[in-house]
Motif scaffolding. Structure first.
Motif, PDB file in Angstrom:
ATOM      1  N   ALA A 721       0.860  -1.184   0.000  1.00 26.58           N
ATOM      2  CA  ALA A 721       0.000   0.000   0.000  1.00 26.58           C
ATOM      3  C   ALA A 721       0.893   1.229   0.000  1.00 26.58           C
ATOM      4  O   ALA A 721       1.920   1.250   0.688  1.00 26.58           O
ATOM      5  CB  ALA A 721      -0.924   0.008   1.217  1.00 26.58           C
ATOM      6  N   PHE A 722       0.525   2.243  -0.785  1.00 26.05           N
ATOM      7  CA  PHE A 722       1.337   3.453  -0.808  1.00 26.05           C
ATOM      8  C   PHE A 722       0.459   4.653  -1.158  1.00 26.05           C
ATOM      9  O   PHE A 722      -0.652   4.516  -1.675  1.00 26.05           O
ATOM     10  CB  PHE A 722       2.508   3.323  -1.785  1.00 26.05           C
ATOM     11  N   LEU A 723       0.976   5.848  -0.869  1.00 22.85           N
ATOM     12  CA  LEU A 723       0.226   7.096  -1.021  1.00 22.85           C
ATOM     13  C   LEU A 723       1.046   8.102  -1.820  1.00 22.85           C
ATOM     14  O   LEU A 723       2.220   8.316  -1.528  1.00 22.85           O
ATOM     15  CB  LEU A 723      -0.110   7.686   0.350  1.00 22.85           C
ATOM     16  N   ALA A 747       7.104   5.795   2.102  1.00 25.25           N
ATOM     17  CA  ALA A 747       8.089   4.776   1.713  1.00 25.25           C
ATOM     18  C   ALA A 747       7.569   3.371   2.025  1.00 25.25           C
ATOM     19  O   ALA A 747       8.282   2.522   2.562  1.00 25.25           O
ATOM     20  CB  ALA A 747       9.422   5.022   2.419  1.00 25.25           C
ATOM     21  N   SER A 748       6.318   3.133   1.655  1.00 25.28           N
ATOM     22  CA  SER A 748       5.669   1.854   1.957  1.00 25.28           C
ATOM     23  C   SER A 748       5.501   0.974   0.722  1.00 25.28           C
ATOM     24  O   SER A 748       4.975  -0.132   0.828  1.00 25.28           O
ATOM     25  CB  SER A 748       4.293   2.101   2.580  1.00 25.28           C
ATOM     26  N   ARG A 749       5.959   1.452  -0.426  1.00 21.68           N
ATOM     27  CA  ARG A 749       5.823   0.668  -1.654  1.00 21.68           C
ATOM     28  C   ARG A 749       6.970  -0.350  -1.710  1.00 21.68           C
ATOM     29  O   ARG A 749       7.943  -0.196  -2.438  1.00 21.68           O
ATOM     30  CB  ARG A 749       5.838   1.583  -2.870  1.00 21.68           C
ATOM     31  N   ILE A 750       6.813  -1.401  -0.951  1.00 24.34           N
ATOM     32  CA  ILE A 750       7.847  -2.419  -0.792  1.00 24.34           C
ATOM     33  C   ILE A 750       7.393  -3.687  -1.502  1.00 24.34           C
ATOM     34  O   ILE A 750       6.319  -4.214  -1.214  1.00 24.34           O
ATOM     35  CB  ILE A 750       8.102  -2.708   0.692  1.00 24.34           C
ATOM     36  N   ASN A 751       8.215  -4.164  -2.408  1.00 27.05           N
ATOM     37  CA  ASN A 751       7.919  -5.409  -3.123  1.00 27.05           C
ATOM     38  C   ASN A 751       8.618  -6.573  -2.424  1.00 27.05           C
ATOM     39  O   ASN A 751       9.848  -6.607  -2.359  1.00 27.05           O
ATOM     40  CB  ASN A 751       8.380  -5.323  -4.575  1.00 27.05           C
ATOM     41  N   SER A 764      12.949 -12.213  -1.168  1.00 30.85           N
ATOM     42  CA  SER A 764      13.539 -10.998  -1.741  1.00 30.85           C
ATOM     43  C   SER A 764      12.671  -9.797  -1.395  1.00 30.85           C
ATOM     44  O   SER A 764      11.451  -9.897  -1.295  1.00 30.85           O
ATOM     45  CB  SER A 764      13.696 -11.126  -3.256  1.00 30.85           C
ATOM     46  N   ARG A 765      13.350  -8.651  -1.221  1.00 30.60           N
ATOM     47  CA  ARG A 765      12.673  -7.421  -0.834  1.00 30.60           C
ATOM     48  C   ARG A 765      13.333  -6.247  -1.565  1.00 30.60           C
ATOM     49  O   ARG A 765      14.557  -6.151  -1.616  1.00 30.60           O
ATOM     50  CB  ARG A 765      12.782  -7.211   0.679  1.00 30.60           C
ATOM     51  N   ARG A 766      12.503  -5.379  -2.138  1.00 26.81           N
ATOM     52  CA  ARG A 766      13.010  -4.198  -2.842  1.00 26.81           C
ATOM     53  C   ARG A 766      12.248  -2.951  -2.399  1.00 26.81           C
ATOM     54  O   ARG A 766      11.032  -2.983  -2.227  1.00 26.81           O
ATOM     55  CB  ARG A 766      12.867  -4.350  -4.366  1.00 26.81           C
ATOM     56  N   LEU A 767      12.981  -1.841  -2.256  1.00 34.58           N
ATOM     57  CA  LEU A 767      12.381  -0.569  -1.840  1.00 34.58           C
ATOM     58  C   LEU A 767      13.087   0.569  -2.566  1.00 34.58           C
ATOM     59  O   LEU A 767      14.323   0.636  -2.575  1.00 34.58           O
ATOM     60  CB  LEU A 767      12.509  -0.372  -0.335  1.00 34.58           C
ATOM     61  N   ARG A 768      12.291   1.450  -3.167  1.00 32.75           N
ATOM     62  CA  ARG A 768      12.870   2.632  -3.808  1.00 32.75           C
ATOM     63  C   ARG A 768      12.702   3.882  -2.964  1.00 32.75           C
ATOM     64  O   ARG A 768      13.408   4.856  -3.150  1.00 32.75           O
ATOM     65  CB  ARG A 768      12.228   2.846  -5.175  1.00 32.75           C
ATOM     66  N   GLY A 769      11.734   3.911  -2.062  1.00 31.09           N
ATOM     67  CA  GLY A 769      11.596   5.040  -1.155  1.00 31.09           C
ATOM     68  C   GLY A 769      10.766   6.179  -1.696  1.00 31.09           C
ATOM     69  O   GLY A 769      10.123   6.090  -2.751  1.00 31.09           O
ATOM     70  N   THR A 770      10.780   7.292  -0.964  1.00 28.59           N
ATOM     71  CA  THR A 770       9.968   8.463  -1.270  1.00 28.59           C
ATOM     72  C   THR A 770      10.664   9.368  -2.287  1.00 28.59           C
ATOM     73  O   THR A 770      11.870   9.609  -2.179  1.00 28.59           O
ATOM     74  CB  THR A 770       9.676   9.263   0.007  1.00 28.59           C
TER      75      THR A 770
END
Length: 795
Positions: A721-723, A747-751, A764-770
């Protein structure tokens, strides 16, 4: 330099200079005057003065007023009218006044304010609108604030039914295999190899067409459907342009200038832009051998830093009001720097640390891109619905990349190592297309045409290991992969559309010739197949507020270059992606029924759909010695049935809600190497956008997105979930704009992806952030304030 590439560069040069032949000028009439406001007599700058043809009512010339309200414009037409307008004022029209000595002097032209139009501009002018056609849905981009300053990928993520994941992969109703077109044609901009949809920004997009069941007119490529991004076309007369400056965090800076000059016969357009962006990416993986109980943990940070430069130049030349030739060219250059640091930890059978090391990467790449297009369009008898369109599109994309990987031991087993890789990638795509549309009557319409696409790719990849101070070639990882695909298609469609009922049917024939070659090992794979792709669509309008649509189409997904290329990326040599040269295409039969309701201030779209896919391409993990190699495999069939709901509601002039919900249930059946991949699962997505108009001419927007957890052939993809947030302030009557956008505010758009098998598990975990972006833009002439678009006019 190959002969094909020389031809690629020579053709646009010859065509461009051919287009600009000097033509003799006929006698003309000069029209002049001064435009002022009725209430205070003040001059009106940048008002529109349009000269139109009295028989067709189409524009033939025009200009804008200067700062003192004065204007002058010439026309060679002998049968015209004059229209003078400005936003918020009533339009004034003159029916060809008499000329004196070749001059029409209108004197002082007084414009009166239009209160109703002002209200419409403020309240309605910036809403995104949705239109339903016989075989597609059209989403006009408007001024969606969370997309302001964003890329085309961000815009797509705000379109109902469309989702873009953290790696930029596009899905439609939860399925990948979507074909993305630019102005109805394939483009390197939209290909996986180019991966440059980020160079198109929201302000240059006119509309997005979502075609879940494409008719036979369109390519059969794309099992999930087609997404067509239509770029704004500069049609305003006179000199138009805009300047924009943008900045953001992580670092994202750009400056762009766009200029358009149009006369009665010639339309010149150009753009130049430069920018720099920093794209960070945090990764974490865990590879566990469940037989030996050993584990490799990976935590790293990757960057893709880009300097990019772009230049566009083109022209439309009007042979007559019904015949136009367009020639345009685009050159872009990306300079990439991809530093990364990855920390590895090895755990033994007791889950104690046995060794630790760091793998650092230094990658540099130069990516040139060329594109040119020659297009000829003829409208017969001034009827845009009766037309002939020919286009020749050429694309070239290159990548000259070098990387160095250094492994440094921290503790335990000696893992010191040095590797170098070199990539020389070249792709040329030529698309030739001819379309003819014939309206038999007001209700009956025929379409026919042909298309020929040639795709020629060479990927020269080399890996060298440092051994005793000398770099030694690794022959097992070094090769030249050549990809040559030609697709020839013919189509015909017929449509009837009355006041209440419409039907459209068509048939497309496509012949595919694919050849791949591993040059060093002389391993080839040739595929040649011919297929028929029928389509059928119908619609019924019960009333002005209730409509029903139904459609069927057959689609194909042809494996891409990277699906077929067996050589892989060694950035993380414990998690590897690899192609499969034996991969076959997958085919999908798609059915859907959609209803549209307009109830008061609310519009709703409710639909059900079903897709049946054969030879499904799944990405399967193969595990050995804690190394996870992901390879695409054809595995069985997939049946997916879903429901989709979209709605838009405006309870007040200052507040609008847009909602989107999609649920699907799918059944997988497949067998590979004695392993069954049979299972049933479901997934759902939801999106809610709120738009508010605040005092002081400030607009605010918030968009929330949610995707459920769902099962894959080997594991699960986690929920997310992300905004996204956006705010805009207009200045100088809208000619200038300040805007602020925040994407993934928390920064909640975590795959997260987890694979659990009997012998191994992978997390596996990926995060691009705000991402935060701030920009200022100013439009001059009749140009509008806009963000820098990277490539403004043509693709």
């Amino acid at each position: 330099m190959s002969s094909k590439f020389k031809l690629f560069l020579l053709i646009p040069v010859v065509l461009f200079f051919t287009t600009y032949r000097a033509l003799a000028q006929d006698s003309s009439t000069l029209i002049k005057g001064t435009i002022v406001e009725k209430t205070n007599g003040q001059p009106i700058a940048f008002a529109t003065v349009m000269i139109g043809d009295r028989s067709t009512e189409k524009p033939i010339s025009g200009t804008t007023s200067l700062d003192d309200g004065s204007f002058s414009v010439e026309t060679k037409s002998t049968n015209f009218f004059i229209s003078i307008s400005f936003i918020g004022f009533k339009t004034k029209t003159y029916e060809q006044p008499e000329a004196v000595n070749g001059t029409i002097d209108l004197g002082v032209v007084v414009l009166e304010e239009d209160a109703a139009q002002l209200e419409e501009v403020v309240v309605e002018g910036e809403r995104s609108q949705t239109e339903f056609k016989l075989d597609k849905r059209v989403f006009n981009v408007g001024k969606d604030l969370s997309s302001t300053g964003a890329s085309a990928l961000d815009v797509l993520n705000n379109v109902p039914s469309v989702n873009v994941n953290i790696e930029g992969q596009i899905s439609l109703r939860g399925s990948q295999g979507v074909q993305v077109l630019i102005n109805g044609k394939p483009s390197i901009i939209a290909s996986e190899e180019g991966n440059t949809l980020g160079t198109i920004t929201a302000d240059m997009i006119d509309r997005v067409e979502v075609i879940t069941n494409p008719s036979a007119k369109y390519d059969a490529e794309g099992t999930a459907g087609i997404i067509n991004i239509v770029i704004k076309k500069e049609e305003r007369e006179g000199l138009n342009g805009s300047v924009s400056v943008n900045t953001g965090a992580p670092e994202n800076n750009s400056v762009g200038i766009s200029i358009n000059r149009r006369t009665e016969k010639l339309n010149l357009f150009s753009q130049i832009g430069v920018g720099f962006r920093d794209l960070p990416n945090d990764i974490e993986t865990r590879n566990q051998d469940l037989i030996n109980n050993t584990t490799i943990l990976t935590i790293g940070e990757q960057f893709r830093n880009e300097n990019y430069y772009n230049f566009v130049l083109g022209a439309d030349y009007y042979l007559s009001p019904d015949d136009v030739i367009t020639l345009s060219g685009n050159f872009a250059l990306e300079l990439e720097d991809q530093p990364s640091t990855t920390n590895f930890t090895a755990l033994d059978e007791n889950q104690d640390i046995s060794s630790q090391w760091v793998r650092s990467e230094a990658t540099e790449a130069t990516n040139p891109k060329f594109q040119y297009e020659l297009q000829y369009k003829k409208d017969f008898d001034g009827d845009e619905d009766h037309s002939l369109l020919f286009s020749a599109l050429g694309n070239f994309f290159g990548k000259d990349q070098s990387s160095e990987f250094l492994d440094t031991t921290i503790s335990g087993q000696d893992n010191d190592a040095t590797q170098r890789t070199r990539t020389d990638f070249k792709e040329a795509v030529f698309t030739f297309k001819l379309d003819y549309t014939l309206p038999i009557s007001e209700k009956w319409n025929l379409e026919t045409g042909t298309q020929y696409v040639m795709n020629d790719v060479s990927n020269d990849f080399e890996v060298n290991d440092l051994v005793d101070g000398v770099f030694v070639n690794d022959p097992g990882l070094t090769n030249i992969f050549e990809f040559d695909q030609k697709v020839l298609g013919f189509y015909g469609t017929g449509a009837y559309e009355g006041k209440k009922w419409g039907i459209k049917g068509g048939l497309r024939l496509e012949q595919t010739d694919l050849n791949t070659l591993l040059a060093t090992t002389d391993e080839s794979n040739d595929q040649n197949y011919t297929n028929l792709f029928p389509s059928a669509h119908t619609s019924y309008k019960f009333s002005e507020r209730i409509s029903l649509q139904a459609g069927y189409s057959r689609r194909i997904y042809r494996p891409r270059l990277w699906d077929l290329n067996p050589f892989f990326n060694i950035r993380n040599n414990f998690n590897i992606r690899q192609g499969n040269p034996e991969l076959m295409p997958e085919f999908t039969d798609s059915y859907e029924v959609t209803s549209i309701f307009l109830i008061g201030k609310t519009s709703m779209n409710l639909g059900v759909y079903h897709r049946y896919t054969t030879d499904v391409i799944e990405r399967v993990s193969f595990f050995e010695n804690n190394v996870n190699t992901v390879r695409p495999i054809n595995i069985g069939t997939n049946r997916s049935t879903g429901i989709e709901f979209n709605t838009k509601y405006s309870p007040a002039k200052w507040l609008t809600f847009n909602g989107d919900f999609n649920y699907s249930r799918f059944t997988r059946n497949g067998l590979f190497e004695d392993t069954s991949f049979d299972f049933e699962a479901d997934r759902w997505t939801a999106k809610l956008m709120a738009k508010l108009k605040l005092p002081a001419d400030i607009d605010f927007e918030a968009t929330g997105n949610y995707r459920s957890r769902y099962q894959t052939v080997q594991g699960e993809i986690s929920e997310l979930a992300f905004l996204d947030l956006g705010m805009r302030k207009k200045l100088f009557k809208g000619r200038a704009v300040l805007n602020l956008s925040v994407r993934d505010a928390f920064a909640s758009r975590i795959n997260e992806n987890e694979i659990l098998q009997e012998e191994f598990s992978i997390y596996s975990r990926r995060l691009r952030g705000t991402f935060v972006a701030f920009g200022f833009s100013y439009g001059f002439g009749k140009g509008e304030a806009m963000e820098f678009t990277g490539q403004r006019r043509r693709f």
